[in-house]
Design an enzyme around this catalytic site. Structure first.
Site, short mmCIF file in Angstrom:
data_model
loop_
_atom_site.label_atom_id
_atom_site.label_comp_id
_atom_site.label_asym_id
_atom_site.label_seq_id
_atom_site.Cartn_x
_atom_site.Cartn_y
_atom_site.Cartn_z
N SER A 97 42.60 89.69 37.41
CA SER A 97 42.73 89.05 35.86
C SER A 97 41.42 89.35 34.97
CB SER A 97 42.71 87.58 36.07
OG SER A 97 42.54 86.80 34.89
N TYR A 120 44.31 90.80 28.87
CA TYR A 120 44.71 89.97 27.70
C TYR A 120 43.95 90.63 26.47
CZ TYR A 120 46.33 85.90 30.43
OH TYR A 120 46.93 85.13 31.33
N THR A 146 49.22 91.85 29.86
CA THR A 146 50.08 90.44 29.67
C THR A 146 50.54 90.42 28.23
OG1 THR A 146 48.96 89.63 31.63
CG2 THR A 146 49.91 87.98 30.27
N LYS A 210 53.45 92.72 31.44
CA LYS A 210 53.51 91.52 32.12
C LYS A 210 54.27 90.33 31.23
CE LYS A 210 51.66 88.35 35.38
NZ LYS A 210 51.20 87.08 34.88
N HIS A 234 55.00 83.60 33.72
CA HIS A 234 53.83 83.30 33.91
C HIS A 234 53.58 81.92 34.64
CE1 HIS A 234 50.00 84.44 31.72
NE2 HIS A 234 49.46 83.50 32.36
C1 LIG Z 1 45.75 79.39 38.03
C2 LIG Z 1 46.40 80.60 37.52
C3 LIG Z 1 45.81 81.55 36.52
C4 LIG Z 1 46.50 82.49 36.14
N1 LIG Z 1 45.84 83.34 35.09
C5 LIG Z 1 46.74 84.46 34.86
C6 LIG Z 1 46.00 85.48 34.20
O1 LIG Z 1 44.83 85.51 33.91
N2 LIG Z 1 46.53 86.64 33.59
C7 LIG Z 1 48.02 86.75 33.91
O2 LIG Z 1 48.59 87.60 33.46
N3 LIG Z 1 48.60 85.79 34.60
C8 LIG Z 1 48.10 84.70 34.90
N4 LIG Z 1 48.84 83.80 35.79
C9 LIG Z 1 50.32 83.95 36.18
C10 LIG Z 1 50.28 84.82 37.22
O3 LIG Z 1 49.77 86.06 37.31
C11 LIG Z 1 51.76 84.84 37.88
O4 LIG Z 1 52.76 85.35 36.68
C12 LIG Z 1 52.20 83.58 38.25
O5 LIG Z 1 51.46 82.62 38.62
C13 LIG Z 1 53.25 83.76 39.42
O6 LIG Z 1 53.98 82.65 39.58
P1 LIG Z 1 53.62 81.78 41.21
O7 LIG Z 1 52.34 81.15 40.99
O8 LIG Z 1 54.60 80.76 41.12
O9 LIG Z 1 53.83 82.82 42.22
C14 LIG Z 1 47.95 82.68 36.30
C15 LIG Z 1 48.61 81.89 37.08
C16 LIG Z 1 48.03 80.72 37.64
C17 LIG Z 1 48.73 80.00 38.89
#
Ligand SMILES: Cc1cc2nc3c(=O)[nH]c(=O)nc-3n(C[C@H](O)[C@H](O)[C@H](O)COP(=O)(O)O)c2cc1C
Length: 335
Positions: A97, A120, A146, A210, A234
């Site tokens: 990330s 981002y 993203t 994404k 997300h």
């Molecule tokens: C705590 C957390 C932080 C996240 N941070 C980012 C991020 O910094 N950038 C991003 O593109 N997606 C982020 N996401 C989304 C994840 O990349 C992903 O799309 C999502 O968690 C997938 O779903 P799942 O947790 O049910 O497997 C985050 C998700 C969580 C749970």
């Protein structure tokens, strides 16, 4: 999960576990995979199984990708390096990330070759461009832009707990505590398709978008030269009540028609969910929170144990489904 709340504290736990609004999409993400039914074929020789897939021109051991997740030091001191090591040890592709609590170059030291960098775009574009430059210099293989975060989702858990980020991040190297709201305010809501080119050029590496849920957006992504799209809501953290990855995937696969890679995430909890994603036409699947929970409980080893189990579950699914090669999963294995 109550023990995790005790382990991490209400703020970090709520941030990691939570979703937007009433968390309907957060829950629907898991439910929608369980509603896809598998139809096993019997009396197939499954003595030797091959989980490998091809992604961005490279053969990978299996289709599991660790999703980019912010602020991992709030889960465990092993943080992003621990997750990257767990991914490398299990042949999983790792996505770092841009809200990392470990510098991209320090993660690269211990990560495997299958490492991508998520970006981002912040109002201060230079911050984003500097991150891209560091990712390129540190040998990240692809840039994951993203595109579903013009503003933050409506996250009531964070409002309730007042969770703040106390570890240094790229946006805040001094490490003075910032609330998630302050950090979210740095995202650039004016980003459009016109900007994507600039970041693709700055990246000098394959670009994946994404946060795509519509086939027309997937078409546009292919038109601007994206090497892949990640079908994602997300993890239910942005707009509540949107469609799930499992629902959005088939029309996107049709629209992309093999011109780019299609990945999916959201609610994937088991190896059989990964198999279902491939049956529906995905090239690979990202897993988020399960890896984070592994990290929280056991650091690097905990994250690795989660990934090992997911790979073993996928292997078992291929055998029980009568499809010894992951690349041969298709709609014929769904009821
Ligand atoms: C705590 C957390 C932080 C996240 N941070 C980012 C991020 O910094 N950038 C991003 O593109 N997606 C982020 N996401 C989304 C994840 O990349 C992903 O799309 C999502 O968690 C997938 O779903 P799942 O947790 O049910 O497997 C985050 C998700 C969580 C749970």
């Amino acid at each position: 999960m109550d023990d995790l709340e005790g382990l991490l504290g209400a703020g970090a736990y709520g941030y990691f576990a939570g979703g937007a609004g009433d968390e309907l999409t957060l829950r629907a993400n898991e439910t929608s995979w369980s509603q896809v039914k598998l139809a096993p074929r019997v009396l197939v020789d499954v003595g030797a199984r091959d989980l490998s897939v091809e992604l961005l021109g490279r053969r990978r051991a299996h289709p599991l990708v660790v999703a980019p997740m912010a602020y991992q030091r709030h889960a465990h001191e092993d943080a992003e390096r621990g997750t990257a090591q767990a991914a490398a040890a299990t042949g999983s592709t790792f996505v770092l990330s841009s809200q990392t609590t470990t510098a991209p170059r320090d993660v690269a030291e211990v990560a495997g070759p299958d490492r991508w960098f998520q970006l981002y775009v912040f109002k201060d574009r230079q911050v984003s461009l500097d991150l891209v430059a560091e990712a390129r210099e540190s040998g990240y293989e692809a840039l994951v832009l993203t595109v579903d975060f013009p503003v933050a989702g409506w996250r009531e858990r964070d409002k309730r707990t007042g969770f703040s980020i106390t570890h240094p991040i790229a946006l805040n190297p001094g490490g003075t505590p910032l609330t998630t709201e302050q950090i979210f305010a740095m995202h650039d809501p004016t980003l459009t398709w016109d900007d994507v080119h600039a970041f693709a050029e700055a990246a000098g590496m394959p670009l994946l978008l994404k946060g795509i849920l519509r086939p027309d957006d997937a078409e546009r992504a292919v038109d601007v030269g994206a090497a892949g799209v990640i079908v994602s809501n997300h993890g239910g953290r942005q707009l509540d009540t949107v469609l799930t990855g499992a629902e959005a995937l088939p029309p996107v696969v049709d629209a992309v028609a093999g011109r780019a890679a299609v990945l999916v995430d959201g609610g994937i909890r088991r190896g059989w969910d990964v198999a279902k994603a491939l049956c529906l036409g995905a090239d690979a699947a990202l897993v988020g929170r399960p890896v984070l929970w592994g990290l929280a409980r056991g650091g690097r080893a905990g994250a690795q144990a989660v990934l090992e189990q997911l790979v073993a579950e996928l292997d078992s699914t291929l055998a029980l489904l009568g499809c010894p090669r992951a690349v041969d999963l298709d709609l014929s294995f769904l009821a």
